[in-house]
Design a protein around this motif. Structure first.
Motif: not given
Length: 125
Positions: A58-61, A121-124
């Motif tokens: 997740l941190a990588g994106i 996961v949903k990107r804000p």
């Protein structure tokens, strides 16, 4: 692929994104710094390693655990490990702010793991 992420155990991308939705491939309890090392012993240690691997991906994106909408958890020893996995898993989230989730008992996982977790996961905006 996330350069610092765990070495894949099959042909897949760590994560795929479409229209702000991110699908994170199931992560195993392997050590990204020593992918051939033995898996951590026990469900608690393996759950922690999987959650840390998910954090790395997740941190990588540019995302984190707070962006998880849904998790799927696979356990090879469902009845034995369910409670202990839950105890470890919930410690990664703010109290009362857990993602949706399904936990599934399976007959086996890659690399002999006890647990695997994948995410939506949903990107804000």
């Amino acid at each position: 692929m996330i350069a610092t992420g765990p070495r894949p155990v099959a042909p897949f991308s760590h994560a795929v994104e479409a229209d702000g939705w991110v699908f994170v491939t199931g992560q195993m309890p392997t050590d990204p710094d020593a992918p051939d090392a033995p898996l951590p012993p026990g469900i608690e240690a393996q759950t922690r390693r999987v959650m840390e691997n998910l954090r790395i991906v997740l941190a990588g994106i540019g995302l984190d655990l707070e962006h998880i909408i849904f998790a799927r958890i696979y356990l090879t020893q469902f009845e034995r490990d369910y409670a202990a996995m839950n105890e470890t898993y919930q410690g990664y989230f703010e109290k009362g702010k857990l993602p949706g989730r399904t936990t599934i008992g399976v007959t086996g996982l890659a690399v002999g793991a006890l647990v695997e977790i994948d995410l939506v996961v949903k990107r804000p905006d």
